[in-house]
Design a protein around this motif. Structure first.
Motif, PDB file in Angstrom:
ATOM      1  N   MET A   1      51.838  -1.129 -38.779  1.00 20.64           N
ATOM      2  CA  MET A   1      51.265  -0.064 -39.571  1.00 20.64           C
ATOM      3  C   MET A   1      49.915  -0.535 -40.107  1.00 20.64           C
ATOM      4  O   MET A   1      49.802  -1.644 -40.614  1.00 20.64           O
ATOM      5  N   LEU A   2      48.926   0.297 -39.984  1.00 15.10           N
ATOM      6  CA  LEU A   2      47.613  -0.021 -40.538  1.00 15.10           C
ATOM      7  C   LEU A   2      47.633   0.176 -42.040  1.00 15.10           C
ATOM      8  O   LEU A   2      48.265   1.095 -42.561  1.00 15.10           O
ATOM      9  N   CYS A   3      46.933  -0.669 -42.728  1.00 15.71           N
ATOM     10  CA  CYS A   3      46.855  -0.598 -44.191  1.00 15.71           C
ATOM     11  C   CYS A   3      45.421  -0.299 -44.601  1.00 15.71           C
ATOM     12  O   CYS A   3      44.482  -0.708 -43.916  1.00 15.71           O
ATOM     13  N   PRO A   4      45.243   0.367 -45.716  1.00 14.39           N
ATOM     14  CA  PRO A   4      43.880   0.618 -46.190  1.00 14.39           C
ATOM     15  C   PRO A   4      43.220  -0.690 -46.609  1.00 14.39           C
ATOM     16  O   PRO A   4      43.890  -1.660 -46.942  1.00 14.39           O
ATOM     17  N   SER A   5      41.903  -0.701 -46.572  1.00 15.06           N
ATOM     18  CA  SER A   5      41.156  -1.863 -47.040  1.00 15.06           C
ATOM     19  C   SER A   5      39.977  -1.379 -47.866  1.00 15.06           C
ATOM     20  O   SER A   5      39.544  -0.235 -47.746  1.00 15.06           O
ATOM     21  N   THR A   6      39.477  -2.264 -48.695  1.00 19.30           N
ATOM     22  CA  THR A   6      38.351  -1.915 -49.558  1.00 19.30           C
ATOM     23  C   THR A   6      37.607  -3.174 -49.974  1.00 19.30           C
ATOM     24  O   THR A   6      38.165  -4.274 -49.939  1.00 19.30           O
ATOM     25  N   THR A   7      36.377  -3.001 -50.380  1.00 22.60           N
ATOM     26  CA  THR A   7      35.621  -4.071 -51.024  1.00 22.60           C
ATOM     27  C   THR A   7      35.429  -3.757 -52.505  1.00 22.60           C
ATOM     28  O   THR A   7      34.764  -4.494 -53.213  1.00 22.60           O
ATOM     29  N   ASP A   8      36.017  -2.661 -52.954  1.00 26.61           N
ATOM     30  CA  ASP A   8      35.882  -2.197 -54.337  1.00 26.61           C
ATOM     31  C   ASP A   8      36.997  -2.793 -55.213  1.00 26.61           C
ATOM     32  O   ASP A   8      38.165  -2.404 -55.079  1.00 26.61           O
ATOM     33  N   PRO A   9      36.675  -3.723 -56.106  1.00 32.36           N
ATOM     34  CA  PRO A   9      37.708  -4.335 -56.954  1.00 32.36           C
ATOM     35  C   PRO A   9      38.472  -3.320 -57.807  1.00 32.36           C
ATOM     36  O   PRO A   9      39.671  -3.469 -58.024  1.00 32.36           O
ATOM     37  N   ALA A  10      37.819  -2.258 -58.266  1.00 34.64           N
ATOM     38  CA  ALA A  10      38.506  -1.254 -59.093  1.00 34.64           C
ATOM     39  C   ALA A  10      39.581  -0.537 -58.275  1.00 34.64           C
ATOM     40  O   ALA A  10      40.684  -0.289 -58.774  1.00 34.64           O
ATOM     41  N   LEU A  11      39.288  -0.215 -57.028  1.00 32.43           N
ATOM     42  CA  LEU A  11      40.273   0.434 -56.173  1.00 32.43           C
ATOM     43  C   LEU A  11      41.430  -0.520 -55.871  1.00 32.43           C
ATOM     44  O   LEU A  11      42.593  -0.131 -55.902  1.00 32.43           O
ATOM     45  N   ALA A  12      41.122  -1.777 -55.618  1.00 33.19           N
ATOM     46  CA  ALA A  12      42.172  -2.768 -55.364  1.00 33.19           C
ATOM     47  C   ALA A  12      43.093  -2.904 -56.576  1.00 33.19           C
ATOM     48  O   ALA A  12      44.314  -2.989 -56.436  1.00 33.19           O
ATOM     49  N   ARG A  13      42.526  -2.916 -57.786  1.00 37.08           N
ATOM     50  CA  ARG A  13      43.349  -2.981 -59.010  1.00 37.08           C
ATOM     51  C   ARG A  13      44.249  -1.751 -59.113  1.00 37.08           C
ATOM     52  O   ARG A  13      45.399  -1.841 -59.522  1.00 37.08           O
ATOM     53  N   GLN A  14      43.732  -0.591 -58.724  1.00 36.41           N
ATOM     54  CA  GLN A  14      44.549   0.635 -58.746  1.00 36.41           C
ATOM     55  C   GLN A  14      45.731   0.496 -57.788  1.00 36.41           C
ATOM     56  O   GLN A  14      46.854   0.871 -58.124  1.00 36.41           O
ATOM     57  N   TRP A  15      45.524  -0.061 -56.616  1.00 33.54           N
ATOM     58  CA  TRP A  15      46.609  -0.252 -55.653  1.00 33.54           C
ATOM     59  C   TRP A  15      47.713  -1.130 -56.228  1.00 33.54           C
ATOM     60  O   TRP A  15      48.880  -0.959 -55.908  1.00 33.54           O
ATOM     61  N   LEU A  16      47.356  -2.077 -57.085  1.00 35.18           N
ATOM     62  CA  LEU A  16      48.358  -2.970 -57.667  1.00 35.18           C
ATOM     63  C   LEU A  16      49.331  -2.234 -58.588  1.00 35.18           C
ATOM     64  O   LEU A  16      50.386  -2.757 -58.915  1.00 35.18           O
ATOM     65  N   SER A  17      49.001  -1.018 -58.986  1.00 31.23           N
ATOM     66  CA  SER A  17      49.905  -0.242 -59.844  1.00 31.23           C
ATOM     67  C   SER A  17      50.902   0.574 -59.019  1.00 31.23           C
ATOM     68  O   SER A  17      51.710   1.302 -59.578  1.00 31.23           O
ATOM     69  N   TRP A  18      50.879   0.459 -57.722  1.00 29.33           N
ATOM     70  CA  TRP A  18      51.732   1.262 -56.842  1.00 29.33           C
ATOM     71  C   TRP A  18      53.033   0.558 -56.491  1.00 29.33           C
ATOM     72  O   TRP A  18      53.626   0.806 -55.444  1.00 29.33           O
ATOM     73  N   THR A  19      53.541  -0.306 -57.344  1.00 29.78           N
ATOM     74  CA  THR A  19      54.777  -1.034 -57.028  1.00 29.78           C
ATOM     75  C   THR A  19      55.957  -0.085 -56.823  1.00 29.78           C
ATOM     76  O   THR A  19      56.831  -0.368 -56.021  1.00 29.78           O
ATOM     77  N   ALA A  20      55.989   1.042 -57.532  1.00 28.11           N
ATOM     78  CA  ALA A  20      57.087   1.998 -57.358  1.00 28.11           C
ATOM     79  C   ALA A  20      57.100   2.592 -55.954  1.00 28.11           C
ATOM     80  O   ALA A  20      58.135   3.012 -55.467  1.00 28.11           O
ATOM     81  N   ALA A  21      55.957   2.595 -55.293  1.00 21.55           N
ATOM     82  CA  ALA A  21      55.868   3.107 -53.927  1.00 21.55           C
ATOM     83  C   ALA A  21      56.095   2.002 -52.891  1.00 21.55           C
ATOM     84  O   ALA A  21      55.999   2.246 -51.700  1.00 21.55           O
ATOM     85  N   GLY A  22      56.359   0.781 -53.361  1.00 22.44           N
ATOM     86  CA  GLY A  22      56.660  -0.307 -52.446  1.00 22.44           C
ATOM     87  C   GLY A  22      55.551  -1.312 -52.227  1.00 22.44           C
ATOM     88  O   GLY A  22      55.711  -2.259 -51.466  1.00 22.44           O
ATOM     89  N   VAL A  23      54.406  -1.129 -52.877  1.00 24.42           N
ATOM     90  CA  VAL A  23      53.321  -2.099 -52.723  1.00 24.42           C
ATOM     91  C   VAL A  23      53.728  -3.397 -53.418  1.00 24.42           C
ATOM     92  O   VAL A  23      54.082  -3.398 -54.592  1.00 24.42           O
ATOM     93  N   GLU A  24      53.703  -4.484 -52.675  1.00 25.41           N
ATOM     94  CA  GLU A  24      54.093  -5.785 -53.221  1.00 25.41           C
ATOM     95  C   GLU A  24      52.901  -6.613 -53.656  1.00 25.41           C
ATOM     96  O   GLU A  24      53.050  -7.585 -54.373  1.00 25.41           O
ATOM     97  N   GLY A  25      51.711  -6.253 -53.203  1.00 28.74           N
ATOM     98  CA  GLY A  25      50.531  -7.030 -53.561  1.00 28.74           C
ATOM     99  C   GLY A  25      49.393  -6.735 -52.606  1.00 28.74           C
ATOM    100  O   GLY A  25      49.390  -5.725 -51.905  1.00 28.74           O
ATOM    101  N   LEU A  26      48.431  -7.646 -52.580  1.00 26.10           N
ATOM    102  CA  LEU A  26      47.237  -7.486 -51.750  1.00 26.10           C
ATOM    103  C   LEU A  26      47.046  -8.711 -50.863  1.00 26.10           C
ATOM    104  O   LEU A  26      47.427  -9.816 -51.240  1.00 26.10           O
ATOM    105  N   CYS A  27      46.438  -8.499 -49.716  1.00 31.76           N
ATOM    106  CA  CYS A  27      45.957  -9.595 -48.880  1.00 31.76           C
ATOM    107  C   CYS A  27      44.444  -9.622 -49.046  1.00 31.76           C
ATOM    108  O   CYS A  27      43.796  -8.569 -48.999  1.00 31.76           O
ATOM    109  N   LEU A  28      43.888 -10.802 -49.236  1.00 30.19           N
ATOM    110  CA  LEU A  28      42.449 -10.938 -49.418  1.00 30.19           C
ATOM    111  C   LEU A  28      41.888 -11.809 -48.306  1.00 30.19           C
ATOM    112  O   LEU A  28      42.489 -12.818 -47.945  1.00 30.19           O
ATOM    113  N   LYS A  29      40.732 -11.396 -47.785  1.00 31.92           N
ATOM    114  CA  LYS A  29      40.063 -12.179 -46.753  1.00 31.92           C
ATOM    115  C   LYS A  29      38.561 -11.983 -46.881  1.00 31.92           C
ATOM    116  O   LYS A  29      38.093 -11.026 -47.486  1.00 31.92           O
ATOM    117  N   ARG A  30      37.820 -12.903 -46.311  1.00 30.97           N
ATOM    118  CA  ARG A  30      36.362 -12.765 -46.279  1.00 30.97           C
ATOM    119  C   ARG A  30      35.990 -11.656 -45.304  1.00 30.97           C
ATOM    120  O   ARG A  30      36.660 -11.446 -44.303  1.00 30.97           O
TER     121      ARG A  30
END
Length: 133
Positions: free
Chosen positions: A1-30
């Motif tokens: 499954m493809l996952c969304p990606s972003t370079t926007d830290p504010a959007l990434a922080r918003q994704w971290l609040s989605w634990t009820a939907a099953g989000v466990e965290g973020l993967c970070l890469k250069r």
């Protein structure tokens, strides 16, 4: 499954609040880095949600528990099963064993069957899960 990606830290922080939907965290890469099998250069940031619970049971033995089966008291004062821990290392099992004791009197989970896949649960589980505070 493809996952969304972003370079926007504010959007990434918003994704971290989605634990009820099953989000466990973020993967970070250069940005310039692509996936290379077997190479662990990406970083993971896992959301940790904590709460207080009672160790209602263990798999293994009290002297060498393999997993912990926590419970929380509902509003009626009943200890309800809420999940299980990951498999404990030998050292972690020995460390927690000193804190465990057999139940006094009748255990509230007597008669329950916990299968290896954990798919069998008490019939009332879905209703009290949503009411826990």
């Amino acid at each position: 499954m493809l996952c969304p990606s972003t370079t926007d830290p504010a959007l990434a922080r918003q994704w971290l609040s989605w634990t009820a939907a099953g989000v466990e965290g973020l993967c970070l890469k250069r940005l310039e880095e692509s996936y290379r099998g077997g190479v662990r250069s990406w970083r993971k940031y896992k959301v940790r949600v904590t709460t207080e619970a009672v160790i209602g049971a263990v798999t293994g033995s009290l002297a060498a528990p393999r997993t912990l089966l926590p419970g929380r008291y509902d509003r009626a004062g009943r200890l309800r099963y809420v999940g299980r821990s990951t498999t404990l290392s030998g050292a972690a099992g020995r460390a927690v064993a000193d804190q465990l004791a057999p139940p006094r009197g009748a255990h509230p989970w007597t008669g329950w069957t916990f299968s290896a896949g954990w798919e069998r649960r008490a019939p009332s589980m879905p209703s009290w899960c949503s009411r826990m505070s």
